[in-house]
Design a protein around this motif. Structure first.
Motif, PDB file in Angstrom:
ATOM      1  N   VAL A  18     -11.810  -9.759  29.359  1.00 34.45           N
ATOM      2  CA  VAL A  18     -10.762  -8.597  29.513  1.00 34.45           C
ATOM      3  C   VAL A  18     -10.931  -8.651  27.204  1.00 34.45           C
ATOM      4  N   PRO A  19     -11.880  -8.230  27.337  1.00 30.38           N
ATOM      5  CA  PRO A  19     -12.196  -7.928  25.099  1.00 30.38           C
ATOM      6  C   PRO A  19     -11.278  -7.516  24.605  1.00 30.38           C
ATOM      7  N   SER A  68      -1.029  -7.771  23.796  1.00 24.02           N
ATOM      8  CA  SER A  68      -1.176  -8.008  25.466  1.00 24.02           C
ATOM      9  C   SER A  68      -2.827  -7.747  25.320  1.00 24.02           C
ATOM     10  N   ALA A  69      -3.013  -8.331  26.522  1.00 26.97           N
ATOM     11  CA  ALA A  69      -4.308  -7.679  27.882  1.00 26.97           C
ATOM     12  C   ALA A  69      -4.553  -8.600  28.719  1.00 26.97           C
ATOM     13  N   LYS A  70      -4.946  -7.764  29.957  1.00 26.29           N
ATOM     14  CA  LYS A  70      -4.862  -8.108  30.955  1.00 26.29           C
ATOM     15  C   LYS A  70      -6.131  -8.253  31.538  1.00 26.29           C
ATOM     16  N   THR A  71      -6.739 -10.063  32.018  1.00 25.11           N
ATOM     17  CA  THR A  71      -7.998 -10.398  31.968  1.00 25.11           C
ATOM     18  C   THR A  71      -8.011  -8.796  32.969  1.00 25.11           C
ATOM     19  N   ASP A  72      -9.118  -8.186  33.676  1.00 26.41           N
ATOM     20  CA  ASP A  72     -10.192  -7.858  35.012  1.00 26.41           C
ATOM     21  C   ASP A  72     -11.172  -9.130  36.053  1.00 26.41           C
ATOM     22  N   LYS A  73     -11.066  -9.054  37.242  1.00 29.07           N
ATOM     23  CA  LYS A  73     -12.372  -9.519  37.697  1.00 29.07           C
ATOM     24  C   LYS A  73     -12.937  -8.495  37.967  1.00 29.07           C
ATOM     25  N   TRP A  74     -14.641  -8.943  37.518  1.00 27.18           N
ATOM     26  CA  TRP A  74     -15.651  -7.815  38.279  1.00 27.18           C
ATOM     27  C   TRP A  74     -16.338  -8.892  38.540  1.00 27.18           C
ATOM     28  N   GLY A  75     -16.933  -8.012  40.263  1.00 26.38           N
ATOM     29  CA  GLY A  75     -17.977  -9.115  40.252  1.00 26.38           C
ATOM     30  C   GLY A  75     -18.655  -8.152  42.021  1.00 26.38           C
ATOM     31  N   LEU A  76     -19.668  -8.241  42.318  1.00 29.39           N
ATOM     32  CA  LEU A  76     -20.386  -7.643  43.176  1.00 29.39           C
ATOM     33  C   LEU A  76     -20.986  -8.687  43.798  1.00 29.39           C
ATOM     34  N   ASP A  77     -21.226  -8.311  45.538  1.00 25.67           N
ATOM     35  CA  ASP A  77     -22.361  -9.221  46.463  1.00 25.67           C
ATOM     36  C   ASP A  77     -23.448  -8.435  46.530  1.00 25.67           C
ATOM     37  N   THR A  78     -24.572  -9.281  46.359  1.00 24.05           N
ATOM     38  CA  THR A  78     -25.530  -9.052  47.523  1.00 24.05           C
ATOM     39  C   THR A  78     -25.883 -10.080  48.730  1.00 24.05           C
ATOM     40  N   ILE A  79     -26.648  -9.493  50.124  1.00 18.59           N
ATOM     41  CA  ILE A  79     -26.623 -10.003  51.244  1.00 18.59           C
ATOM     42  C   ILE A  79     -28.640 -10.421  51.370  1.00 18.59           C
ATOM     43  N   VAL A  80     -29.220 -11.839  50.818  1.00 13.73           N
ATOM     44  CA  VAL A  80     -30.255 -12.027  51.878  1.00 13.73           C
ATOM     45  C   VAL A  80     -30.824 -12.640  53.046  1.00 13.73           C
ATOM     46  N   LEU A 115     -13.729  -9.151  14.376  1.00 16.88           N
ATOM     47  CA  LEU A 115     -13.329  -8.311  14.931  1.00 16.88           C
ATOM     48  C   LEU A 115     -12.822  -8.374  16.190  1.00 16.88           C
ATOM     49  N   GLY A 116     -12.909  -9.833  16.782  1.00 22.04           N
ATOM     50  CA  GLY A 116     -12.224  -9.925  17.846  1.00 22.04           C
ATOM     51  C   GLY A 116     -13.274 -11.316  19.132  1.00 22.04           C
ATOM     52  N   GLY A 117     -12.721 -11.232  19.473  1.00 21.62           N
ATOM     53  CA  GLY A 117     -13.177 -11.898  20.784  1.00 21.62           C
ATOM     54  C   GLY A 117     -13.454 -11.532  22.810  1.00 21.62           C
ATOM     55  N   MET A 118     -13.290 -11.803  23.301  1.00 19.68           N
ATOM     56  CA  MET A 118     -13.582 -12.225  24.648  1.00 19.68           C
ATOM     57  C   MET A 118     -12.730 -12.583  25.028  1.00 19.68           C
ATOM     58  N   ALA A 119     -11.599 -12.567  26.047  1.00 17.31           N
ATOM     59  CA  ALA A 119     -10.436 -13.480  26.407  1.00 17.31           C
ATOM     60  C   ALA A 119     -11.076 -14.412  27.923  1.00 17.31           C
ATOM     61  N   ASP A 120     -11.891 -14.969  28.139  1.00 15.70           N
ATOM     62  CA  ASP A 120     -12.373 -15.178  30.099  1.00 15.70           C
ATOM     63  C   ASP A 120     -10.813 -16.287  30.190  1.00 15.70           C
ATOM     64  N   THR A 129      -5.684 -17.675  30.819  1.00 18.31           N
ATOM     65  CA  THR A 129      -4.988 -18.791  31.844  1.00 18.31           C
ATOM     66  C   THR A 129      -4.009 -17.813  32.077  1.00 18.31           C
ATOM     67  N   GLY A 130      -4.251 -17.838  33.095  1.00 20.39           N
ATOM     68  CA  GLY A 130      -2.126 -16.836  33.887  1.00 20.39           C
ATOM     69  C   GLY A 130      -3.560 -15.714  33.546  1.00 20.39           C
ATOM     70  N   GLY A 131      -4.040 -15.022  33.620  1.00 24.90           N
ATOM     71  CA  GLY A 131      -4.450 -13.575  34.087  1.00 24.90           C
ATOM     72  C   GLY A 131      -4.153 -12.545  32.663  1.00 24.90           C
ATOM     73  N   GLY A 132      -3.770 -13.235  31.292  1.00 22.24           N
ATOM     74  CA  GLY A 132      -3.994 -11.718  30.166  1.00 22.24           C
ATOM     75  C   GLY A 132      -3.727 -12.989  29.262  1.00 22.24           C
TER      76      GLY A 132
END
Length: 305
Positions: free
Chosen positions: A288-289, A93-105, A245-250, A54-57
């Motif tokens: 972010v992993p 510290s680690a900062k999140t990234d927003k990975w996204g993609l669009d398509t249209i139908v 080993l670690g985790g994913m920060a969503d 929460t807060g981006g990092g």
């Protein structure tokens, strides 16, 4: 990972009107993602811990000792217990990234082809995000897990593989870190060689052998879990302790219209475009992993795979 949704999803052939209703319902779309997406995040498998970004990092501790800096003592009746102060790890510290993609139908495709273009669009967007996030995660793991162990002999038999793995497990145990390296991660070509070797040497239990032949992953054999992903491009197999080993920060951004296909997965949204007369299918994951314990893994070199 299990999926639970309060709304039942449509089954069988849908009319054009029903498809438009489906595309306007985020939870039904999320269920479709859960139903038709075949690819799963290996990122969440290898980094199972869950962090709130929460807060981006996120701030986290790495290299934190797993043992207290003192020893237990014999306690007399009504006696006091010794008090130890736990040591902290190094703050990172680690900062999140927003990975996204669009398509249209287009409406025309929905009217002419039914659910096919909708399912295809959802599947391709979701699988592409899975592939990208997994590739980023595997690159992070490979860069953080920098320690190596050289096998004395190439892995041509189950015995040579076990000898190498038991040796590095014993070396890590002597460090007193409390890690249990029990999962081997390989590229698909390496995985195929190892499974063939285990089958030839009759080193797979009957149930695991059937699993390997059927193509289900991962496979348990020789006291280890053997996993593979096309998104791992490292030259050397990895031996890791998944629990440490670690985790994913969503980061949960929220926003109207978004629904998630599972607690940690691709978030999806459909956006009606009346000007273009179609639907934009959007997928994203904000994450972010995080590798918290680099010594909970090792690169295996000189395996000959």
């Amino acid at each position: 990972m299990s999926y639970t949704y309060p709304v039942k999803h449509p089954t069988g052939a849908l009319t054009t009107e029903q498809l438009h209703l489906l595309l306007s319902n985020p939870r039904l779309i999320a269920r479709r993602v859960a139903d038709i997406t075949k690819m799963k995040f290996i990122a969440d498998y290898l980094l199972p811990a869950r962090f709130d970004a929460t807060g981006g990092g996120i701030f986290y501790e790495t290299g934190e000792p797993v043992f207290a800096n003192g020893e237990p003592e014999a306690i007399e009746p009504l006696g006091e217990y010794p008090l130890v102060v736990l040591e902290d790890g190094t703050v990172a510290s680690a900062k999140t990234d927003k990975w996204g993609l669009d398509t249209i139908v287009a409406d025309e495709k929905i009217a002419r082809q039914g659910r096919v273009p909708v399912d295809r669009g959802i599947q391709r967007v979701s699988n592409t995000i899975v592939r990208f996030v997994d590739s980023v995660t595997m690159a992070v793991i490979a860069s953080r897990v920098s320690s190596t162990f050289a096998s004395e002999a190439a892995w041509t038999t189950a015995g040579s593989a076990v000898e190498a793995i038991l040796t590095i497990q014993a070396e890590r145990a002597e460090l007193g870190l409390g890690f249990e390296l029990d999962t081997v991660v390989l590229r698909p070509a390496q995985y195929a060689k190892v499974i063939a070797m285990l089958i030839d040497d009759k080193a797979l239990p009957r149930e695991s052998g059937a699993t390997a032949i059927q193509g289900s992953l991962p496979v348990d054999a020789l006291g280890l879990t053997w996993a593979t992903t096309p998104h791992f491009q490292g030259a050397n197999p990895l031996l890791v302790d998944r629990d440490n080993l670690g985790g994913m920060a969503d980061e949960k951004l929220g926003g109207p219209g978004y629904a998630s296909a599972g607690d940690f997965g691709v978030e999806v949204k459909t956006i009606r475009d009346d000007d273009a007369e179609g639907y934009k299918l959007r997928g994203r994951r904000v994450t972010v992993p995080v590798v918290t314990e680099p010594l909970a893994g090792v690169q295996l070199t000189d395996t000959g795979l």
